[in-house]
Design a protein around this motif. Structure first.
Motif, PDB file in Angstrom:
ATOM      1  N   GLU A  13       0.838  -1.189   0.000  1.00 53.66           N
ATOM      2  CA  GLU A  13       0.000   0.000   0.000  1.00 53.66           C
ATOM      3  C   GLU A  13       0.876   1.243   0.000  1.00 53.66           C
ATOM      4  N   SER A  15       1.626   3.591   2.182  1.00 55.94           N
ATOM      5  CA  SER A  15       2.568   3.812   3.284  1.00 55.94           C
ATOM      6  C   SER A  15       3.795   2.916   3.113  1.00 55.94           C
ATOM      7  N   SER A  59      -3.661  -4.246  -1.979  1.00 56.63           N
ATOM      8  CA  SER A  59      -4.303  -3.328  -1.042  1.00 56.63           C
ATOM      9  C   SER A  59      -5.702  -3.806  -0.681  1.00 56.63           C
ATOM     10  N   MET A  61      -8.217  -5.365   2.699  1.00 55.32           N
ATOM     11  CA  MET A  61      -8.315  -5.216   4.151  1.00 55.32           C
ATOM     12  C   MET A  61      -9.423  -6.105   4.707  1.00 55.32           C
ATOM     13  N   ASP A  96       5.185  -4.445   5.658  1.00 50.44           N
ATOM     14  CA  ASP A  96       3.811  -4.520   6.135  1.00 50.44           C
ATOM     15  C   ASP A  96       3.074  -5.658   5.417  1.00 50.44           C
ATOM     16  N   GLY A 196      -8.597   7.457   3.561  1.00 56.52           N
ATOM     17  CA  GLY A 196      -7.860   6.222   3.369  1.00 56.52           C
ATOM     18  C   GLY A 196      -7.247   6.107   1.992  1.00 56.52           C
ATOM     19  N   GLU A 201     -11.841   1.621   1.882  1.00 59.33           N
ATOM     20  CA  GLU A 201     -11.869   2.644   2.931  1.00 59.33           C
ATOM     21  C   GLU A 201     -12.627   3.874   2.460  1.00 59.33           C
ATOM     22  N   SER A 270      -8.769   8.337   8.588  1.00 61.93           N
ATOM     23  CA  SER A 270      -9.014   6.943   8.934  1.00 61.93           C
ATOM     24  C   SER A 270      -7.852   6.429   9.771  1.00 61.93           C
ATOM     25  N   SER A 271      -8.144   5.416  10.587  1.00 58.72           N
ATOM     26  CA  SER A 271      -7.100   4.835  11.421  1.00 58.72           C
ATOM     27  C   SER A 271      -6.068   4.145  10.551  1.00 58.72           C
ATOM     28  N   GLY A 272      -4.799   4.297  10.903  1.00 56.73           N
ATOM     29  CA  GLY A 272      -3.720   3.700  10.131  1.00 56.73           C
ATOM     30  C   GLY A 272      -2.455   4.512  10.262  1.00 56.73           C
ATOM     31  N   THR A 273      -1.535   4.290   9.323  1.00 50.65           N
ATOM     32  CA  THR A 273      -0.242   4.968   9.357  1.00 50.65           C
ATOM     33  C   THR A 273      -0.382   6.478   9.308  1.00 50.65           C
ATOM     34  N   TYR A 289     -13.013   4.847  11.812  1.00 49.75           N
ATOM     35  CA  TYR A 289     -12.798   3.659  10.995  1.00 49.75           C
ATOM     36  C   TYR A 289     -14.065   2.825  10.936  1.00 49.75           C
TER      37      TYR A 289
END
Length: 380
Positions: A13, A15, A59, A61, A96, A196, A201, A270-273, A289
């Protein structure tokens, strides 16, 4: 004639693409003639990396979406395994994407190829049994956070903590005015939306975030709203969602996520890096999220931590508001965003805490990761 080193990298992805680009740049200091191939994005390509498959194909989830794509994912992993083996690669680094990469790394390691995994899976959060597979899969685990290192040491897995590369790159004090000038923004309030980098997302959060922005703009008429799109595909997806919000004026950017956050007064994301990136930029943030009811019901029963946002995990307390699944509503999110606009003293207090965490994450970044990998496979 000495053959150049062959280093495989698999990032799933945006990040990971950013981390991969920095890692390649640092490794080229030691291996200037090295060949870098695998899966990566545009940032890695700029460093001379050759991607064998589009990064978007990895990518995925949650639980449901990967199940739909299993045949394709298995085919990609099989092809990568064969390619790295046939090419006699010296090292393969998975960045990751643990559900994809750890299986690949384990098979490659069994064939005698050195393997490393960059960015620890959240084994300290849930599914701690995965640590046994990690022990079989990697010669080295590279973590971003100090508390992760002690977890792997307890399980006798070779590990190095390098901090987050952005902690090295970004200044302790941000430059909001320069960022706004670069984006052509005024001195008025700015809200950056980051729903996202994955299609799923944006599907779940895109319209919600725009509704929140409209709600905030009703209270702040001069509010400027910007959204950085991770890829051209995500930009097209966001454009379609924006068609349903004709009254809201939005600046839609091509990537430039760090610049978009640097220019902001508040970030809704959004939650994440990206929550870590926003923290390193000292930005007040509201985190949301949505996984989908079925996935969330499964995950929530297995999670062993109180928080999902990285600033809260690193601090061990709820520094920033986070709203998950059914709690991610227009009312909750807009209320939390507006509190930062209406109470700037809260933002300043939060920024002081962020500075302290930023300092703790300066552990060498890309250079430290490269040195650890050189020690693993040997200097040329």
């Amino acid at each position: 004639m000495i053959q150049p080193y062959k280093i495989g990298i698999v990032a799933g992805e945006s990040s990971g693409d950013q981390l991969g680009a920095g890692l390649i740049c640092a490794l080229k200091v030691y291996y200037p003639d090295a060949i870098f191939e695998g899966i990566g994005g545009s940032k890695m390509a700029k460093e001379g990396f050759v991607s064998l498959f589009p990064i978007d194909r990895l990518s995925v989830m949650g639980f449901i979406e990967p199940l739909k794509r299993l045949p394709e994912l298995f085919r990609i992993r099989k092809n990568l395994f064969q390619y790295f083996c046939d090419g006699k690669f010296d090292l393969v680094v998975g960045i990751d994407s643990p559900d994809f990469n750890l299986g690949l790394e384990e098979k490659l390691r069994n064939k005698g190829i050195k393997t490393a995994h960059y960015v620890s899976p959240s084994v300290w959060v849930w599914r701690q049994g995965r640590v046994k597979k990690i022990a079989r899969a990697v010669d080295l685990m590279i973590t971003l956070f100090p508390f992760e290192k002690s977890f792997y040491q307890q399980h006798s897995i070779p590990v190095v903590c390098v901090g987050h590369p952005l902690a090295e790159e970004l200044p302790i004090q941000g430059e909001k005015n320069k960022a706004r000038q670069a984006l052509g923004l005024t001195d008025g309030p700015v809200l950056t939306l980051m729903p996202g980098s994955r299609a799923s997302e944006i599907q779940k959060l895109g319209s919600l975030f725009l509704n929140v922005a409209q709600h905030c703009k009703n209270s702040l008429p001069d509010l400027q709203v910007i959204i950085p799109a991770a890829t051209l595909e995500r930009k097209s997806q966001l454009d379609q969602i924006l068609d349903d919000h004709p009254l809201l004026e939005v600046v839609l950017l091509d990537d430039q996520s760090l610049l978009a956050m640097a220019a902001a007064d508040v970030v809704l994301l959004s939650s994440g890096t990206s929550t870590l990136e926003a923290m390193l930029l000292k930005k007040p943030m509201v985190v949301a999220y949505r996984l989908g009811r079925l996935t969330y019901a499964l995950v929530s029963r297995m999670v062993k931590v109180k928080y999902v946002a990285l600033p809260n995990l690193l601090a061990g307390e709820p520094l920033v508001p986070e709203f998950l699944e059914e709690n991610a509503t227009i009312k909750n999110l807009s209320g939390a965003v507006m509190r930062f606009f209406e109470h700037p003293e809260q933002a300043k207090k939060l920024q002081k805490r962020f500075i302290s965490i930023h300092e703790s994450l300066k552990c060498g970044g890309n250079e430290a990761a490269a040195k650890a990998l050189v020690a693993l496979i040997g200097a040329p």
